[in-house]
Design a protein around this motif. Sequence first.
Motif, PDB file in Angstrom:
ATOM      1  N   THR A 106     -45.626  67.803 -18.136  1.00  0.00           N
ATOM      2  CA  THR A 106     -46.054  67.266 -16.846  1.00  0.00           C
ATOM      3  C   THR A 106     -45.758  68.205 -15.695  1.00  0.00           C
ATOM      4  O   THR A 106     -46.464  68.252 -14.721  1.00  0.00           O
ATOM      5  CB  THR A 106     -45.357  65.923 -16.578  1.00  0.00           C
ATOM      6  N   ALA A 107     -44.649  68.968 -15.798  1.00  0.00           N
ATOM      7  CA  ALA A 107     -44.258  69.949 -14.771  1.00  0.00           C
ATOM      8  C   ALA A 107     -44.114  69.302 -13.393  1.00  0.00           C
ATOM      9  O   ALA A 107     -44.661  69.772 -12.412  1.00  0.00           O
ATOM     10  CB  ALA A 107     -45.253  71.104 -14.701  1.00  0.00           C
ATOM     11  N   LEU A 108     -43.335  68.199 -13.328  1.00  0.00           N
ATOM     12  CA  LEU A 108     -43.122  67.510 -12.057  1.00  0.00           C
ATOM     13  C   LEU A 108     -41.913  68.120 -11.346  1.00  0.00           C
ATOM     14  O   LEU A 108     -40.774  67.989 -11.805  1.00  0.00           O
ATOM     15  CB  LEU A 108     -42.900  66.009 -12.292  1.00  0.00           C
ATOM     16  N   LEU A 109     -42.183  68.797 -10.252  1.00  0.00           N
ATOM     17  CA  LEU A 109     -41.124  69.426  -9.456  1.00  0.00           C
ATOM     18  C   LEU A 109     -40.735  68.488  -8.307  1.00  0.00           C
ATOM     19  O   LEU A 109     -41.598  68.010  -7.573  1.00  0.00           O
ATOM     20  CB  LEU A 109     -41.614  70.768  -8.904  1.00  0.00           C
ATOM     21  N   GLU A 110     -39.431  68.218  -8.180  1.00  0.00           N
ATOM     22  CA  GLU A 110     -38.958  67.311  -7.129  1.00  0.00           C
ATOM     23  C   GLU A 110     -37.722  67.890  -6.447  1.00  0.00           C
ATOM     24  O   GLU A 110     -36.905  68.579  -7.081  1.00  0.00           O
ATOM     25  CB  GLU A 110     -38.606  65.939  -7.723  1.00  0.00           C
ATOM     26  N   PHE A 111     -37.596  67.609  -5.159  1.00  0.00           N
ATOM     27  CA  PHE A 111     -36.434  68.019  -4.370  1.00  0.00           C
ATOM     28  C   PHE A 111     -35.696  66.749  -3.934  1.00  0.00           C
ATOM     29  O   PHE A 111     -36.294  65.876  -3.296  1.00  0.00           O
ATOM     30  CB  PHE A 111     -36.868  68.829  -3.147  1.00  0.00           C
ATOM     31  N   LYS A 112     -34.408  66.658  -4.310  1.00  0.00           N
ATOM     32  CA  LYS A 112     -33.608  65.469  -3.985  1.00  0.00           C
ATOM     33  C   LYS A 112     -32.223  65.896  -3.496  1.00  0.00           C
ATOM     34  O   LYS A 112     -31.715  66.940  -3.898  1.00  0.00           O
ATOM     35  CB  LYS A 112     -33.454  64.573  -5.216  1.00  0.00           C
ATOM     36  N   ILE A 113     -31.632  65.067  -2.670  1.00  0.00           N
ATOM     37  CA  ILE A 113     -30.259  65.310  -2.236  1.00  0.00           C
ATOM     38  C   ILE A 113     -29.308  64.788  -3.317  1.00  0.00           C
ATOM     39  O   ILE A 113     -29.454  63.660  -3.803  1.00  0.00           O
ATOM     40  CB  ILE A 113     -29.967  64.615  -0.896  1.00  0.00           C
ATOM     41  N   MET A 114     -28.327  65.635  -3.699  1.00  0.00           N
ATOM     42  CA  MET A 114     -27.342  65.236  -4.694  1.00  0.00           C
ATOM     43  C   MET A 114     -26.120  64.639  -3.989  1.00  0.00           C
ATOM     44  O   MET A 114     -25.543  65.264  -3.093  1.00  0.00           O
ATOM     45  CB  MET A 114     -26.926  66.436  -5.561  1.00  0.00           C
ATOM     46  N   ASN A 115     -25.736  63.428  -4.415  1.00  0.00           N
ATOM     47  CA  ASN A 115     -24.573  62.764  -3.842  1.00  0.00           C
ATOM     48  C   ASN A 115     -23.272  63.361  -4.384  1.00  0.00           C
ATOM     49  O   ASN A 115     -23.287  64.119  -5.363  1.00  0.00           O
ATOM     50  CB  ASN A 115     -24.630  61.261  -4.142  1.00  0.00           C
ATOM     51  N   ASP A 116     -22.175  62.992  -3.778  1.00  0.00           N
ATOM     52  CA  ASP A 116     -20.878  63.530  -4.189  1.00  0.00           C
ATOM     53  C   ASP A 116     -20.537  63.156  -5.628  1.00  0.00           C
ATOM     54  O   ASP A 116     -19.824  63.896  -6.324  1.00  0.00           O
ATOM     55  CB  ASP A 116     -19.768  63.028  -3.251  1.00  0.00           C
ATOM     56  N   ASP A 117     -21.027  61.993  -6.084  1.00  0.00           N
ATOM     57  CA  ASP A 117     -20.717  61.568  -7.455  1.00  0.00           C
ATOM     58  C   ASP A 117     -21.692  62.128  -8.485  1.00  0.00           C
ATOM     59  O   ASP A 117     -21.650  61.775  -9.659  1.00  0.00           O
ATOM     60  CB  ASP A 117     -20.698  60.040  -7.532  1.00  0.00           C
ATOM     61  N   ASN A 164     -29.617  68.024   6.415  1.00  0.00           N
ATOM     62  CA  ASN A 164     -28.645  67.848   5.324  1.00  0.00           C
ATOM     63  C   ASN A 164     -27.754  69.071   5.130  1.00  0.00           C
ATOM     64  O   ASN A 164     -27.368  69.395   3.998  1.00  0.00           O
ATOM     65  CB  ASN A 164     -29.386  67.533   4.021  1.00  0.00           C
ATOM     66  N   ILE A 165     -27.405  69.752   6.229  1.00  0.00           N
ATOM     67  CA  ILE A 165     -26.533  70.922   6.144  1.00  0.00           C
ATOM     68  C   ILE A 165     -25.166  70.485   5.602  1.00  0.00           C
ATOM     69  O   ILE A 165     -24.589  69.480   6.030  1.00  0.00           O
ATOM     70  CB  ILE A 165     -26.389  71.594   7.523  1.00  0.00           C
ATOM     71  N   GLY A 166     -24.642  71.246   4.644  1.00  0.00           N
ATOM     72  CA  GLY A 166     -23.361  70.931   4.013  1.00  0.00           C
ATOM     73  C   GLY A 166     -23.505  70.131   2.731  1.00  0.00           C
ATOM     74  O   GLY A 166     -22.550  69.997   1.964  1.00  0.00           O
ATOM     75  N   ARG A 167     -24.692  69.588   2.468  1.00  0.00           N
ATOM     76  CA  ARG A 167     -24.915  68.820   1.246  1.00  0.00           C
ATOM     77  C   ARG A 167     -25.640  69.692   0.213  1.00  0.00           C
ATOM     78  O   ARG A 167     -26.073  70.799   0.520  1.00  0.00           O
ATOM     79  CB  ARG A 167     -25.732  67.561   1.558  1.00  0.00           C
ATOM     80  N   ARG A 168     -25.777  69.166  -0.986  1.00  0.00           N
ATOM     81  CA  ARG A 168     -26.431  69.934  -2.055  1.00  0.00           C
ATOM     82  C   ARG A 168     -27.848  69.411  -2.271  1.00  0.00           C
ATOM     83  O   ARG A 168     -28.082  68.195  -2.320  1.00  0.00           O
ATOM     84  CB  ARG A 168     -25.622  69.831  -3.347  1.00  0.00           C
ATOM     85  N   LEU A 169     -28.781  70.361  -2.386  1.00  0.00           N
ATOM     86  CA  LEU A 169     -30.180  70.022  -2.621  1.00  0.00           C
ATOM     87  C   LEU A 169     -30.504  70.277  -4.089  1.00  0.00           C
ATOM     88  O   LEU A 169     -30.491  71.423  -4.554  1.00  0.00           O
ATOM     89  CB  LEU A 169     -31.099  70.863  -1.730  1.00  0.00           C
ATOM     90  N   ALA A 170     -30.774  69.209  -4.817  1.00  0.00           N
ATOM     91  CA  ALA A 170     -31.101  69.339  -6.242  1.00  0.00           C
ATOM     92  C   ALA A 170     -32.598  69.583  -6.417  1.00  0.00           C
ATOM     93  O   ALA A 170     -33.423  68.908  -5.808  1.00  0.00           O
ATOM     94  CB  ALA A 170     -30.680  68.084  -6.991  1.00  0.00           C
ATOM     95  N   SER A 182     -25.994  74.533  -2.295  1.00  0.00           N
ATOM     96  CA  SER A 182     -25.534  73.921  -1.039  1.00  0.00           C
ATOM     97  C   SER A 182     -26.433  74.381   0.100  1.00  0.00           C
ATOM     98  O   SER A 182     -26.875  75.539   0.146  1.00  0.00           O
ATOM     99  CB  SER A 182     -24.090  74.320  -0.753  1.00  0.00           C
ATOM    100  N   ILE A 183     -26.691  73.473   1.029  1.00  0.00           N
ATOM    101  CA  ILE A 183     -27.522  73.807   2.189  1.00  0.00           C
ATOM    102  C   ILE A 183     -26.592  74.314   3.292  1.00  0.00           C
ATOM    103  O   ILE A 183     -25.799  73.554   3.865  1.00  0.00           O
ATOM    104  CB  ILE A 183     -28.304  72.567   2.676  1.00  0.00           C
TER     105      ILE A 183
END
Length: 407
Positions: A106-117, A164-170, A182-183
């Motif tokens: 399918t090759a579905l590319l997605e950008f999501k914010i990763m939470n601390d957990d 979302n500076i300081g967070r991780r972009l998955a 990390s952003i």
Amino acid sequence: MKIKDIIKLFIVVVILICSWRLVFKKPTKLGLDLKGGVYVVLQAKPEKGTKLDKEAMDRLIEVLDRRINGIGVAESIVQRAGEDRVIIELPGLENTDDAIKMIGKTALLEFKIMNDDGTLGETLLTGSALKKAAVSYDNLNRPQIQFEMNIEGAEIFAKITRENIGRRLAITLDGEVQTAPSINSEIPSGSGVITGNYTPEEAKKTATLLNAGALPIKAEIIETRIVGASLGDESIEQSKKAAVVAAGLIAIFMLGIYRLPGFVANLALASFGMVMFAMLNFIDATLTLPGIAGMILSAGMAVDANIIIFERIKDELKMGNSILGAINVGFSKGVASIIDSNVTTLLTAFVLFMFGTGTVKGFAVTLTIGTVASMITAIFITKTLLVTVVKTFKIKNLWLFCVKGGK
């Protein structure tokens, strides 16, 4: 010989040398029926809320075609069969498992914010905003995938990174996290890299999938066949034997009926074969069994064109014209008939290519190339060689042109 005759001869030599180089520089691509390979049938299965119409099937075929050509199977065939099926032919493919996996992904590319957990948030951006993806290498020469967003995607990507500076972009592909950097700051350019433990081959395949896009509708592989090359080898061998026998009979016929012009026509026919294969290689065309049929038909047309011209020359000689005069008149009168018949053939080939599928298109392509090559050889190469021979050896004997009364 005059300067213009020398120039024409030089052009003929250049054409033949270039054709020779194109023919032997790389082998002609062979289709599934000659080379063997993989035959795959997919069936489209629309999900709830989607409609299986012509537009959806056309988009499915377009994505599959981009994927397959990205693998490097440029001679592949992707065509619709019925209302909900797609047939794919992959000639000469060695790694069939990888190709089949590539077709169905399918090759579905997605950008999501990763939470601390470690859990992921909602999808903020998808691969539909992707402009292009390519393989690049980091400073340690490790392969990675460099991507660039379109204008709309770049604006959204900039907003995501700004907020979302300081967070991780998955970055996920088919639900699996590929990388989660990390952003550190806003990225206004809409470009970035996907890193991971990729091999160069894996990185290339992933980039190919991303460029092709996700399948617009769900499609399942319902049939897979491995086509052996033994039948193709036998067909090629039989075609070679038939070509040798046919060429020998044509050469004898042309020599017996037309003598000197027949000898020159045999040389031109050999040139025709070389020019035709050169044109096939130049446009990177694929040769199939129907394609061979198209070549044989166009070879017959090339011989027929020479016969029309030579009969005109004989008529002129019988009326008392000189040999060079007869050659010029014969070619000028014969060319009109040749062009008319060949234009008709080209129009037919065009219709076959536009409305035909698969092997019919292959026949149309080779017929078109053969028709063009036959006109080049019959109208230009044959005349140049014949005039050169007559002027060089000062030929005046009408017997050499099979005209009664010659000595």
